[in-house]
Design a protein around this motif. Structure first.
Motif, mmCIF file in Angstrom:
data_model
loop_
_atom_site.group_PDB
_atom_site.id
_atom_site.type_symbol
_atom_site.label_atom_id
_atom_site.label_comp_id
_atom_site.label_asym_id
_atom_site.label_seq_id
_atom_site.Cartn_x
_atom_site.Cartn_y
_atom_site.Cartn_z
ATOM 1 N N SER A 87 -52.559 -26.788 30.931
ATOM 2 C CA SER A 87 -53.872 -27.362 30.930
ATOM 3 C C SER A 87 -54.719 -27.058 29.701
ATOM 4 O O SER A 87 -54.803 -27.762 28.607
ATOM 5 N N VAL A 88 -54.774 -25.561 29.244
ATOM 6 C CA VAL A 88 -55.610 -25.143 28.121
ATOM 7 C C VAL A 88 -54.732 -25.255 27.037
ATOM 8 O O VAL A 88 -55.251 -25.631 25.827
ATOM 9 N N PHE A 89 -53.350 -25.370 27.003
ATOM 10 C CA PHE A 89 -52.456 -25.428 25.920
ATOM 11 C C PHE A 89 -51.899 -26.753 26.153
ATOM 12 O O PHE A 89 -51.579 -27.156 27.205
ATOM 13 N N SER A 90 -51.471 -27.389 25.158
ATOM 14 C CA SER A 90 -50.574 -28.639 25.112
ATOM 15 C C SER A 90 -49.209 -28.348 25.582
ATOM 16 O O SER A 90 -48.780 -29.388 25.818
ATOM 17 N N ALA A 91 -48.586 -27.208 25.311
ATOM 18 C CA ALA A 91 -47.281 -26.838 25.496
ATOM 19 C C ALA A 91 -46.801 -25.545 25.883
ATOM 20 O O ALA A 91 -47.977 -24.869 25.913
ATOM 21 N N ASP A 92 -45.744 -25.008 26.284
ATOM 22 C CA ASP A 92 -45.575 -23.735 26.580
ATOM 23 C C ASP A 92 -46.008 -22.667 25.586
ATOM 24 O O ASP A 92 -45.633 -23.269 24.207
ATOM 25 N N ILE A 93 -46.525 -21.663 25.550
ATOM 26 C CA ILE A 93 -46.806 -20.779 24.635
ATOM 27 C C ILE A 93 -45.416 -20.404 23.690
ATOM 28 O O ILE A 93 -44.242 -19.938 24.475
ATOM 29 N N PRO A 94 -45.533 -20.646 22.491
ATOM 30 C CA PRO A 94 -44.226 -20.455 21.506
ATOM 31 C C PRO A 94 -43.890 -18.955 21.349
ATOM 32 O O PRO A 94 -44.242 -18.506 20.273
ATOM 33 N N TRP A 95 -43.733 -18.104 22.326
ATOM 34 C CA TRP A 95 -43.674 -16.639 22.089
ATOM 35 C C TRP A 95 -42.671 -16.372 21.013
ATOM 36 O O TRP A 95 -43.007 -15.361 20.148
#
Lengths: 198, 211
Positions: A133-141
Motif C-alpha cells: 500500500s504505502v510503497f509501490s513495490a517490495d522494499i529493495p533491501w
C-alpha cells in the motif's frame, strides 16, 4: 475426488499449514494441481490471484474455491470445514495446556521464545502490508544495502504513495487516541483510497 | 451498521446464549468481510475490536492469542477466532466466532466460482483497487498499534529483543518462512530457560542473573 476425500484432504492441509497461509500454496500445488488432479495449473494461478484480491483468509478462499469446483456448494462447505477442523481442536487444547503447565520449564521456554517472536512477526506484517500500500513495490533491501556501501543504484519502480502513507499515519494516531470502531476507519480509508490511490 | 457503546464483559455474560453467540458471530463477520490481507490483518482487527474497543480481553491475552495462533497449525485468522470465541464465550463461542470468520469468504468465493464474473470485473476496476490500497494502508496502522501494545509484554530483556529483531529481519528482509522462524525461536527459548535453570541449581546467584 469424493466428498469424504475432499474433507479429509483439506483437514490434512489444516493440520500441515503451520505458520499461516504461506505454507499452503506449495502444499496445494503438490496435492491438487496437475494432470489427473482436480485443478489445471492455469485454474490454480487464477485461484491464487482471486484469493489474494478478495477479503477474508486466503486459506479459506482457496478451500471454498476448490471445494466448489469439485462438488458445488456442499463441496465448498465441506472443504472449508475440513481445513478448520484440526485448528478447532488444537487451539482449545493449547489454551488449556498452557494454563495447566504454566509454571513448567518447557512451557516457560516456549513462551520465552514465542512471545518476542510473535512481536517480531507482527512487526514484519506491518512491513509486508506497507509494501502492498504505502510503497509501490517490495522494499529493495539489496539495492538499499548497495547504496549504503557507496554504489549508485536505480530504484526504478519503487516509490512512496504519499496518500497511503497519510492514511496509515492517521489510522495509527486515531487508534491510539480514541475508541472509534475500526469499521469506520476501514470505510473511510476505502473511500479515500478509491479516489486518491488509483 | 450499529455502533452502540461497548458493554462490559460482565454485562455480556448476563446476556442470553443466543445473543452472546450472535455478538461473536457478527463481530467476526464484520472483521473478515472488510479486512484484506489474511492472517495478521485479521489478528490486528480482532485486537482492535475485543481489546481496544470492547475491553473484553487484555494486552496479555493478545500476546497469548498471537503466540497460540501462530504455533498451532491452521489458518491464522480462524485460529484467532477460535481463541477469542473460546475465551469470551466457551465452546459455543468458539464455534460462532469461527463460523463468522469463514462465512464472508465462503459466500464471495462461491459466487466467483459459480461464474458470477461481474464480481471479478468490479474487483478489477481502478476505484476498487484504489479502495483496496486504502484499506491495506489502514491495516498498516492497525498492525503497528497491535505491535506497540505487544512490545512491553513480549520483548522485556536483551534475549527477547534479539529474538524479536531476528524474526523481524528474517521475515521482512530475507523472507524466511514464519514456520522456520517460529521453530528457531522456540528452540532458543527452551535453551535459554534450560540453561537458566541449570545455572540456578549450580550457582543460585548467577542463575538469578541469567533469568
Amino acid at each position: 475426488m469424493t466428498i469424504l476425500q475432499l474433507y479429509l484432504v483439506f483437514a490434512k492441509f489444516g493440520l500441515l499449514c503451520f505458520g499461516g497461509g504461506y505454507m499452503l500454496v506449495p502444499l496445494l500445488t503438490a496435492e491438487l494441481v496437475g494432470p489427473g488432479k482436480p485443478l489445471a495449473p492455469k485454474e490454480f494461478s487464477s485461484l491464487v490471484s482471486i484469493a489474494q484480491a478478495t477479503p477474508g483468509p486466503i486459506g479459506i478462499n482457496t478451500a471454498t474455491y476448490v471445494g466448489f469446483t469439485q462438488h458445488g456448494v456442499i463441496g465448498s462447505i465441506l472443504a472449508t470445514a475440513g481445513i478448520i477442523t484440526p485448528a478447532l481442536i488444537l487451539v482449545i487444547l493449547a489454551i488449556k495446556l498452557l494454563k495447566r503447565y504454566e509454571q513448567s520449564l518447557p512451557v516457560q521456554g516456549f513462551l520465552a521464545g514465542m512471545k518476542p517472536a510473535s512481536f517480531g512477526l507482527i512487526l514484519s506484517a506491518a512491513v509486508i502490508f506497507a509494501e502492498l500500500s504505502v510503497f509501490s513495490a517490495d522494499i529493495p533491501w539489496h539495492g538499499i544495502w548497495q547504496w549504503l556501501t557507496g554504489a549508485t543504484v536505480d530504484f526504478h519502480g519503487f516509490h512512496l504513495r504519499i496518500s497511503a502513507l497519510l492514511i496509515a499515519a492517521a489510522t495509527t494516531v486515531v487508534m491510539l487516541k480514541t475508541r472509534i470502531s475500526f469499521m469506520y476507519l476501514l470505510l473511510v480509508s476505502a473511500i479515500l483510497g478509491a479516489f486518491l490511490c488509483r | 451498521m450499529s455502533d452502540r457503546p461497548p458493554q462490559s464483559l460482565e454485562a455480556f455474560r448476563q446476556e442470553s446464549l443466543l445473543k452472546r453467540n450472535w455478538i461473536l458471530f457478527w463481530s467476526y463477520i464484520k472483521i473478515t468481510s472488510l479486512v484484506l490481507g489474511g492472517g495478521y490483518a485479521i489478528i490486528a482487527a480482532a485486537q482492535e475490536e475485543f481489546v481496544r474497543r470492547r475491553g473484553w480481553l487484555t494486552d496479555d491475552d493478545v500476546v497469548e492469542m498471537i503466540t497460540i495462533t501462530q504455533t498451532v497449525p491452521g489458518i491464522l485468522a480462524c485460529n484467532s477466532a477460535i481463541y477469542v470465541g473460546w475465551r469470551i464465550g466457551g465452546y459455543s463461542g468458539a464455534l460462532s466466532a469461527l463460523a463468522g470468520s469463514v462465512l464472508p469468504s465462503l459466500v464471495i468465493i462461491m459466487l466467483i466460482a459459480a461464474g458470477v464474473d461481474s464480481i471479478r470485473h468490479v474487483i478489477e476496476t481502478p476505484y476498487v483497487q484504489g479502495a483496496f490500497i486504502g484499506v491495506i494502508a489502514c491495516i498498516v496502522g492497525m498492525v503497528v498499534v497491535t505491535a506497540l501494545k505487544m512490545r512491553k509484554k513480549a520483548a522485556r530483556n536483551v534475549f527477547g529483543w534479539c529474538v524479536a529483531i531476528g524474526c523481524f529481519v528474517g521475515l521482512s528482509v530475507f523472507r524466511i518462512s514464519p514456520a522456520w522462524l517460529i521453530v528457531a525461536a522456540i528452540a532458543a527459548g527452551l535453551i535459554k530457560v534450560g540453561v537458566g535453570s541449570a545455572l540456578k541449581k549450580i550457582h543460585p546467584e548467577k542463575g538469578e542473573a541469567a533469568q
